[in-house]
Scaffold this motif. Structure first.
Motif, PDB file in Angstrom:
ATOM      1  N   GLY A 111      40.790 -68.598  83.399  1.00  0.00           N
ATOM      2  CA  GLY A 111      40.849 -68.186  84.803  1.00  0.00           C
ATOM      3  C   GLY A 111      42.034 -67.250  84.984  1.00  0.00           C
ATOM      4  N   ALA A 112      41.811 -66.150  85.747  1.00  0.00           N
ATOM      5  CA  ALA A 112      42.866 -65.140  85.929  1.00  0.00           C
ATOM      6  C   ALA A 112      43.032 -64.796  87.393  1.00  0.00           C
ATOM      7  CB  ALA A 112      42.527 -63.898  85.105  1.00  0.00           C
ATOM      8  N   GLY A 113      43.103 -65.846  88.253  1.00  0.00           N
ATOM      9  CA  GLY A 113      43.257 -65.608  89.677  1.00  0.00           C
ATOM     10  C   GLY A 113      44.609 -66.062  90.194  1.00  0.00           C
ATOM     11  N   GLY A 114      44.623 -66.561  91.439  1.00  0.00           N
ATOM     12  CA  GLY A 114      45.880 -66.963  92.079  1.00  0.00           C
ATOM     13  C   GLY A 114      46.589 -68.093  91.358  1.00  0.00           C
ATOM     14  N   VAL A 149      41.322 -65.652  79.852  1.00  0.00           N
ATOM     15  CA  VAL A 149      39.893 -65.349  79.863  1.00  0.00           C
ATOM     16  C   VAL A 149      39.389 -65.594  81.277  1.00  0.00           C
ATOM     17  CG1 VAL A 149      39.459 -65.798  77.420  1.00  0.00           C
ATOM     18  CG2 VAL A 149      39.313 -67.689  79.051  1.00  0.00           C
ATOM     19  N   ASP A 150      38.428 -64.776  81.718  1.00  0.00           N
ATOM     20  CA  ASP A 150      37.893 -64.915  83.073  1.00  0.00           C
ATOM     21  C   ASP A 150      36.412 -64.570  83.082  1.00  0.00           C
ATOM     22  OD1 ASP A 150      39.298 -65.018  86.113  1.00  0.00           O
ATOM     23  OD2 ASP A 150      37.275 -64.180  85.994  1.00  0.00           O
ATOM     24  N   ALA A 151      35.663 -65.326  83.917  1.00  0.00           N
ATOM     25  CA  ALA A 151      34.208 -65.138  83.991  1.00  0.00           C
ATOM     26  C   ALA A 151      33.841 -63.798  84.621  1.00  0.00           C
ATOM     27  CB  ALA A 151      33.593 -66.277  84.802  1.00  0.00           C
ATOM     28  N   ASP A 152      34.768 -63.212  85.363  1.00  0.00           N
ATOM     29  CA  ASP A 152      34.512 -61.944  86.050  1.00  0.00           C
ATOM     30  C   ASP A 152      34.734 -60.785  85.082  1.00  0.00           C
ATOM     31  OD1 ASP A 152      35.823 -60.413  89.126  1.00  0.00           O
ATOM     32  OD2 ASP A 152      34.621 -59.602  87.466  1.00  0.00           O
ATOM     33  N   ALA A 153      33.632 -60.223  84.593  1.00  0.00           N
ATOM     34  CA  ALA A 153      33.710 -59.196  83.540  1.00  0.00           C
ATOM     35  C   ALA A 153      34.549 -57.992  83.968  1.00  0.00           C
ATOM     36  CB  ALA A 153      32.300 -58.743  83.165  1.00  0.00           C
ATOM     37  N   ALA A 197      43.337 -72.686  84.435  1.00  0.00           N
ATOM     38  CA  ALA A 197      43.901 -71.930  85.550  1.00  0.00           C
ATOM     39  C   ALA A 197      42.912 -71.770  86.688  1.00  0.00           C
ATOM     40  CB  ALA A 197      44.372 -70.563  85.063  1.00  0.00           C
ATOM     41  N   ILE A 198      41.905 -72.632  86.720  1.00  0.00           N
ATOM     42  CA  ILE A 198      40.952 -72.606  87.836  1.00  0.00           C
ATOM     43  C   ILE A 198      41.403 -73.662  88.820  1.00  0.00           C
ATOM     44  CG2 ILE A 198      38.535 -73.019  88.498  1.00  0.00           C
ATOM     45  CD1 ILE A 198      37.818 -71.878  85.714  1.00  0.00           C
ATOM     46  N   GLY A 199      41.768 -73.211  90.050  1.00  0.00           N
ATOM     47  CA  GLY A 199      42.276 -74.136  91.059  1.00  0.00           C
ATOM     48  C   GLY A 199      41.147 -74.682  91.897  1.00  0.00           C
ATOM     49  N   SER A 225      34.284 -78.999  85.465  1.00  0.00           N
ATOM     50  CA  SER A 225      33.218 -78.671  84.498  1.00  0.00           C
ATOM     51  C   SER A 225      33.718 -77.722  83.412  1.00  0.00           C
ATOM     52  CB  SER A 225      31.989 -78.096  85.221  1.00  0.00           C
ATOM     53  OG  SER A 225      32.350 -76.926  85.912  1.00  0.00           O
ATOM     54  N   VAL A 226      34.598 -76.774  83.771  1.00  0.00           N
ATOM     55  CA  VAL A 226      35.158 -75.883  82.740  1.00  0.00           C
ATOM     56  C   VAL A 226      36.010 -76.690  81.758  1.00  0.00           C
ATOM     57  CG1 VAL A 226      36.810 -74.009  82.387  1.00  0.00           C
ATOM     58  CG2 VAL A 226      35.069 -73.802  84.161  1.00  0.00           C
ATOM     59  N   TYR A 227      36.787 -77.626  82.283  1.00  0.00           N
ATOM     60  CA  TYR A 227      37.647 -78.467  81.436  1.00  0.00           C
ATOM     61  C   TYR A 227      36.787 -79.269  80.446  1.00  0.00           C
ATOM     62  CZ  TYR A 227      41.128 -82.090  80.281  1.00  0.00           C
ATOM     63  OH  TYR A 227      41.992 -82.948  79.621  1.00  0.00           O
TER      64      TYR A 227
END
Ligand code: JB3
Length: 211
Positions: free
Chosen positions: A8-11, A31-35, A67-69, A79-81
């Motif tokens: 995750g690459a967000g806030g 890594v991030d799901a948003d290409a 890093a997914i809040g 689920s990612v974990y």
């Protein structure tokens, strides 16, 4: 700690990167799901691509940081974990150097304790749980797995929080209260009584509402 990759690459990734830098961790990238984020960077760290990139790293050769809040549901973070745990990956815990974590508290894998947070003696935090900026988890609290204790929350002594519950920013929970699993405690609530599994509550005193 092995070299680290953030998922995750967000806030939330931003505050984790700050804590990891201050802790001297070696960050490989994110890594991030948003290409559209791929091949860019976050705070100077490369976004390597999506989760498929992780297949290039033998489990155990790197540590992952989730890093997914969350702002209400913990489902995506959980689920990612679990998906990456099943693939054999290890999640590191992240404790900001300016958090106060008692050596008499117990934290499980993948726990994140952010700047200014306090975790007192006898408290326990389940895997993949976040204690966010300036939150207080007082003595002997039992907090489950995949829980988010949002910024500025106060859990008084002996509070129990079930798995996958989100306790919103600035909420206060009085001593000895039991909050169930998969609950949503709205921001600013004052919880003075038990909350059943799956319920959403808000207000002072907090009362159930339907989402
Ligand atoms: O309130 C505070 C202090 N922080 C909030 C945090 C706890 O939750 C923050 O303000 C946000 O509300 C939220 O942070 P988060 O989860 O970083 O939100 P956002 O900025 O939307 O970034 C989530 C990133 O995760 C997005 O870039 C998504 O593309 C990415 N993502 C979603 N699913 C994923 C996946 N990335 C990977 N690698 N894999 C996924 O399955």
């Amino acid at each position: 700690m092995n070299p680290v990759i953030l998922v995750g690459a967000g806030g939330h990734a931003r505050v984790l990167l700050d804590a990891l830098e201050l802790s001297g961790a070696k960050v490989i990238g994110l890594v991030d799901a948003d290409a559209s984020l791929a091949r860019g960077d976050l705070m100077g760290y490369p976004v390597l691509g999506d989760d498929a990139v992780l297949e290039r790293y033998a489990p155990g050769s790197v540590d992952l940081v989730n890093a997914i809040g969350s702002v209400d549901s913990m489902q995506r973070r959980k689920s990612v974990y679990e998906k990456l745990r099943r693939a054999g990956h290890v999640f590191a815990s992240v404790v900001h150097p300016r958090a106060t974590l008692s050596r008499h508290a117990r934290i499980a894998a993948g726990v994140q304790v952010m700047a200014g947070a306090v975790v007192q003696p006898g408290a326990s935090l389940g895997e993949n749980t976040i204690v966010n900026t300036g939150a207080n988890v007082d003595h002997d609290c039992r907090v489950g797995a995949h829980v988010h204790i949002a910024p500025g929350v106060t859990l008084s002594g002996n509070v129990q929080i079930g798995d996958e519950t989100h306790v919103g920013a600035g909420a206060t929970v009085i001593q000895g209260t039991r909050i169930g699993a998969r609950c949503l405690i709205a921001a600013g609530s004052v919880v003075t009584g038990g909350v059943r599994d799956g319920a959403s509550v808000k207000g002072l005193p907090a009362r159930e509402f339907s989402r």
